[in-house]
Design a protein around this motif. Structure first.
Motif, PDB file in Angstrom:
ATOM      1  N   THR A  69      41.247  53.863   6.109  1.00 19.15           N
ATOM      2  CA  THR A  69      41.686  52.916   4.702  1.00 19.15           C
ATOM      3  C   THR A  69      43.068  53.077   4.452  1.00 19.15           C
ATOM      4  O   THR A  69      43.772  53.909   4.734  1.00 19.15           O
ATOM      5  CB  THR A  69      40.758  53.462   3.710  1.00 19.15           C
ATOM      6  OG1 THR A  69      41.284  54.619   3.159  1.00 19.15           O
ATOM      7  CG2 THR A  69      39.438  53.421   3.858  1.00 19.15           C
ATOM      8  N   ASP A  70      43.346  52.222   3.420  1.00 19.34           N
ATOM      9  CA  ASP A  70      44.749  52.233   2.670  1.00 19.34           C
ATOM     10  C   ASP A  70      44.517  53.355   1.577  1.00 19.34           C
ATOM     11  O   ASP A  70      43.566  54.205   1.626  1.00 19.34           O
ATOM     12  CB  ASP A  70      44.960  51.103   1.948  1.00 19.34           C
ATOM     13  CG  ASP A  70      44.103  50.579   1.004  1.00 19.34           C
ATOM     14  OD1 ASP A  70      43.178  51.391   0.703  1.00 19.34           O
ATOM     15  OD2 ASP A  70      44.013  49.342   0.976  1.00 19.34           O
ATOM     16  N   VAL A  71      45.598  53.547   1.039  1.00 16.43           N
ATOM     17  CA  VAL A  71      45.845  54.664  -0.036  1.00 16.43           C
ATOM     18  C   VAL A  71      44.649  54.523  -1.151  1.00 16.43           C
ATOM     19  O   VAL A  71      44.448  55.622  -1.784  1.00 16.43           O
ATOM     20  CB  VAL A  71      47.084  54.589  -0.717  1.00 16.43           C
ATOM     21  CG1 VAL A  71      48.068  54.903   0.278  1.00 16.43           C
ATOM     22  CG2 VAL A  71      47.543  53.287  -1.697  1.00 16.43           C
ATOM     23  N   PHE A  72      44.064  53.445  -1.317  1.00 18.79           N
ATOM     24  CA  PHE A  72      42.944  53.198  -2.346  1.00 18.79           C
ATOM     25  C   PHE A  72      41.660  53.822  -1.845  1.00 18.79           C
ATOM     26  O   PHE A  72      40.681  53.951  -2.662  1.00 18.79           O
ATOM     27  CB  PHE A  72      42.836  51.835  -2.794  1.00 18.79           C
ATOM     28  CG  PHE A  72      44.123  51.448  -3.436  1.00 18.79           C
ATOM     29  CD1 PHE A  72      44.637  52.014  -4.411  1.00 18.79           C
ATOM     30  CD2 PHE A  72      44.742  50.491  -2.687  1.00 18.79           C
ATOM     31  CE1 PHE A  72      46.093  51.183  -4.878  1.00 18.79           C
ATOM     32  CE2 PHE A  72      45.880  49.718  -3.074  1.00 18.79           C
ATOM     33  CZ  PHE A  72      46.693  50.344  -4.115  1.00 18.79           C
ATOM     34  N   GLY A  73      41.704  54.296  -0.541  1.00 20.26           N
ATOM     35  CA  GLY A  73      40.302  54.802  -0.088  1.00 20.26           C
ATOM     36  C   GLY A  73      38.860  54.275  -0.369  1.00 20.26           C
ATOM     37  O   GLY A  73      38.693  53.001  -0.506  1.00 20.26           O
ATOM     38  N   LEU A  74      37.883  55.024  -0.386  1.00 23.91           N
ATOM     39  CA  LEU A  74      36.660  54.811  -0.499  1.00 23.91           C
ATOM     40  C   LEU A  74      36.213  54.225  -1.800  1.00 23.91           C
ATOM     41  O   LEU A  74      35.358  53.463  -2.267  1.00 23.91           O
ATOM     42  CB  LEU A  74      35.761  55.863  -0.109  1.00 23.91           C
ATOM     43  CG  LEU A  74      35.653  56.487   1.334  1.00 23.91           C
ATOM     44  CD1 LEU A  74      34.577  57.382   1.640  1.00 23.91           C
ATOM     45  CD2 LEU A  74      35.711  55.348   2.274  1.00 23.91           C
ATOM     46  N   PRO A  75      37.028  54.587  -2.840  1.00 25.48           N
ATOM     47  CA  PRO A  75      36.717  54.137  -4.130  1.00 25.48           C
ATOM     48  C   PRO A  75      37.043  52.654  -4.435  1.00 25.48           C
ATOM     49  O   PRO A  75      36.393  51.913  -5.429  1.00 25.48           O
ATOM     50  CB  PRO A  75      37.532  54.860  -5.390  1.00 25.48           C
ATOM     51  CG  PRO A  75      37.731  56.008  -4.453  1.00 25.48           C
ATOM     52  CD  PRO A  75      37.891  55.936  -3.164  1.00 25.48           C
ATOM     53  N   LEU A  99      41.526  61.170   2.481  1.00 29.91           N
ATOM     54  CA  LEU A  99      42.240  61.325   1.242  1.00 29.91           C
ATOM     55  C   LEU A  99      41.922  62.478   0.659  1.00 29.91           C
ATOM     56  O   LEU A  99      42.157  62.809  -0.675  1.00 29.91           O
ATOM     57  CB  LEU A  99      42.403  60.081   0.547  1.00 29.91           C
ATOM     58  CG  LEU A  99      42.608  58.857   1.342  1.00 29.91           C
ATOM     59  CD1 LEU A  99      42.920  57.732   0.535  1.00 29.91           C
ATOM     60  CD2 LEU A  99      44.332  59.135   2.058  1.00 29.91           C
ATOM     61  N   ASN A 100      40.895  63.188   0.819  1.00 26.60           N
ATOM     62  CA  ASN A 100      40.110  64.407   0.522  1.00 26.60           C
ATOM     63  C   ASN A 100      39.649  64.306  -1.115  1.00 26.60           C
ATOM     64  O   ASN A 100      39.881  65.032  -1.942  1.00 26.60           O
ATOM     65  CB  ASN A 100      41.208  65.554   0.503  1.00 26.60           C
ATOM     66  CG  ASN A 100      41.526  66.000   1.745  1.00 26.60           C
ATOM     67  OD1 ASN A 100      40.424  66.302   2.755  1.00 26.60           O
ATOM     68  ND2 ASN A 100      42.875  65.749   2.092  1.00 26.60           N
ATOM     69  N   THR A 122      45.828  65.519   5.638  1.00 31.40           N
ATOM     70  CA  THR A 122      45.014  64.330   5.925  1.00 31.40           C
ATOM     71  C   THR A 122      44.310  64.352   7.380  1.00 31.40           C
ATOM     72  O   THR A 122      43.226  63.810   7.538  1.00 31.40           O
ATOM     73  CB  THR A 122      45.496  63.102   5.610  1.00 31.40           C
ATOM     74  OG1 THR A 122      46.757  63.082   6.330  1.00 31.40           O
ATOM     75  CG2 THR A 122      45.957  62.776   4.058  1.00 31.40           C
ATOM     76  N   THR A 123      45.070  65.112   8.054  1.00 27.90           N
ATOM     77  CA  THR A 123      44.633  64.981   9.860  1.00 27.90           C
ATOM     78  C   THR A 123      43.180  65.861   9.794  1.00 27.90           C
ATOM     79  O   THR A 123      42.526  65.337  10.614  1.00 27.90           O
ATOM     80  CB  THR A 123      45.645  65.545  10.631  1.00 27.90           C
ATOM     81  OG1 THR A 123      46.827  64.664  10.623  1.00 27.90           O
ATOM     82  CG2 THR A 123      45.259  65.534  11.891  1.00 27.90           C
ATOM     83  N   PRO A 124      43.197  67.025   9.205  1.00 28.73           N
ATOM     84  CA  PRO A 124      41.885  67.692   9.601  1.00 28.73           C
ATOM     85  C   PRO A 124      40.643  67.050   9.221  1.00 28.73           C
ATOM     86  O   PRO A 124      39.628  66.928  10.046  1.00 28.73           O
ATOM     87  CB  PRO A 124      42.092  69.054   8.644  1.00 28.73           C
ATOM     88  CG  PRO A 124      43.642  69.184   8.507  1.00 28.73           C
ATOM     89  CD  PRO A 124      44.283  67.680   8.543  1.00 28.73           C
ATOM     90  N   PRO A 125      40.424  66.526   8.149  1.00 24.97           N
ATOM     91  CA  PRO A 125      39.096  65.732   7.757  1.00 24.97           C
ATOM     92  C   PRO A 125      38.835  64.707   8.799  1.00 24.97           C
ATOM     93  O   PRO A 125      37.926  64.542   9.273  1.00 24.97           O
ATOM     94  CB  PRO A 125      39.327  65.196   6.326  1.00 24.97           C
ATOM     95  CG  PRO A 125      40.656  65.071   6.029  1.00 24.97           C
ATOM     96  CD  PRO A 125      41.436  66.225   6.830  1.00 24.97           C
ATOM     97  N   LEU A 126      39.884  64.017   9.212  1.00 21.10           N
ATOM     98  CA  LEU A 126      39.942  62.861  10.224  1.00 21.10           C
ATOM     99  C   LEU A 126      39.419  63.639  11.408  1.00 21.10           C
ATOM    100  O   LEU A 126      38.405  62.719  12.145  1.00 21.10           O
ATOM    101  CB  LEU A 126      41.410  62.019  10.308  1.00 21.10           C
ATOM    102  CG  LEU A 126      41.321  60.971  11.389  1.00 21.10           C
ATOM    103  CD1 LEU A 126      40.333  60.001  11.154  1.00 21.10           C
ATOM    104  CD2 LEU A 126      42.687  60.508  11.513  1.00 21.10           C
ATOM    105  N   LEU A 127      40.134  64.492  11.902  1.00 19.35           N
ATOM    106  CA  LEU A 127      39.568  65.130  13.159  1.00 19.35           C
ATOM    107  C   LEU A 127      38.248  65.759  13.157  1.00 19.35           C
ATOM    108  O   LEU A 127      37.522  65.666  14.290  1.00 19.35           O
ATOM    109  CB  LEU A 127      40.714  66.109  13.599  1.00 19.35           C
ATOM    110  CG  LEU A 127      42.042  65.680  14.097  1.00 19.35           C
ATOM    111  CD1 LEU A 127      42.874  66.742  14.608  1.00 19.35           C
ATOM    112  CD2 LEU A 127      41.953  64.354  14.909  1.00 19.35           C
ATOM    113  N   ALA A 128      37.731  66.091  12.079  1.00 18.31           N
ATOM    114  CA  ALA A 128      36.543  66.637  11.887  1.00 18.31           C
ATOM    115  C   ALA A 128      35.540  65.554  11.999  1.00 18.31           C
ATOM    116  O   ALA A 128      34.464  65.678  12.779  1.00 18.31           O
ATOM    117  CB  ALA A 128      36.420  67.175  10.499  1.00 18.31           C
ATOM    118  N   VAL A 129      35.406  64.383  11.435  1.00 12.33           N
ATOM    119  CA  VAL A 129      34.597  63.370  11.676  1.00 12.33           C
ATOM    120  C   VAL A 129      34.689  63.059  13.282  1.00 12.33           C
ATOM    121  O   VAL A 129      33.723  62.734  13.763  1.00 12.33           O
ATOM    122  CB  VAL A 129      34.898  62.222  10.625  1.00 12.33           C
ATOM    123  CG1 VAL A 129      34.129  60.861  10.903  1.00 12.33           C
ATOM    124  CG2 VAL A 129      34.768  62.556   9.246  1.00 12.33           C
TER     125      VAL A 129
END
Length: 265
Positions: A69-75, A99-100, A122-129
């Motif tokens: 996503t962009d900076v506005f994320g899941l909200p 975006l944690n 931001t990379t760790p959560p992305l790689l976790a998924v």
């Protein structure tokens, strides 16, 4: 993760960064009142992820689209509806909250926000998924990134973590260095949708990218499409009363979809 960070440091020493575009430079529209996201939030390997699966149709369980996503994320409902659009096209779609839990609010200070949203964070959560998806049998992974997400699509392409990548109005890139790295070490096809009026990934920057990857210089495949009359954020949000914006948003999606279908196998 270490390789992603190393690439970022290397790029930063050689080229200027395409800036994040201030919130005032994004298209701001409200999602239609009758548009209800069809997916659901689940936790994948400790990371909140919006998951949207194709309805009433068979789909390849070994293939998936990772929506960055962009900076506005899941909200942002627009991001969720975009994930649903990918699912409607036949792909299991995953939009991780990389975006944690701290997406930028509309009107927020993007400079202050960016300090706590570097690649290190931001990379760790992305790689976790990604790791979880691959451990569950997803072998054909595509990444599609929007604005802030374009940087991460590029990183995943650079490292051959995905088979194909697309992006729209990307930001935070080092041009041409990031794409020179793509050319040097990737075998994933890449496609870019850019906006004529973007103040970040400008048409001039787009031409710099073409100089590296275009004209057959990148064997795995490269394509760029410019949409005139629109600005940053056009592939995520469009004013329903503006036919130019509506056509550009749909055109960007259609172009990315065709590219992923052609290169994911």
């Amino acid at each position: 993760m270490q390789l992603l960070v190393l690439l970022s440091v290397l790029a930063a020493t050689q080229a200027a960064i395409v800036p994040l575009v201030d919130t005032s430079g994004h298209f701001h529209t409200s999602a239609p009142a009758d548009a209800v996201p069809q997916g659901k939030n689940v936790t994948i390997n400790g990371v909140l992820t919006y998951v949207s699966l194709p309805k009433n149709k068979k789909f390849d369980p070994t293939a998936a689209v990772l929506l960055l996503t962009d900076v506005f994320g899941l909200p942002s409902p627009d991001n969720l509806l975009l994930a649903d659009q990918w699912a409607e096209a036949g792909f299991a779609t995953y939009a991780p909250d990389y975006l944690n839990g701290n997406a930028l609010a509309m009107g927020g200070d993007i400079t202050a926000w960016a300090v706590n949203h570097t690649e290190v964070q931001t990379t760790p959560p992305l790689l976790a998924v990604i790791g979880a998806l691959k451990s569950h049998g997803i072998t054909k992974l595509a990444a599609t990134g929007y604005c802030f997400g374009g940087l991460y699509t590029t990183r995943l392409v650079q490292n051959n973590t995905v088979r194909v990548g697309t992006m729209a109005h990307p930001s935070s890139l080092n041009v041409p260095t990031d794409f020179e790295l793509v050319k040097a070490q990737s075998h994933a096809a890449i496609e870019i949708n850019n906006a004529e009026l973007d103040t970040g990934f400008t048409p001039a920057v787009a031409l710099q990218t073409d100089a590296v990857l275009g004209n057959g210089h990148y064997a795995p495949g490269y394509f760029r499409r410019q949409f005139d009359g629109v600005a940053h954020g056009f592939a995520v949000r469009a004013n329903a009363s503006d036919p130019v914006q509506v056509a550009a948003k749909q055109g960007a999606f259609d172009t990315s979809l065709a590219w992923i279908k052609a290169h994911l196998e």
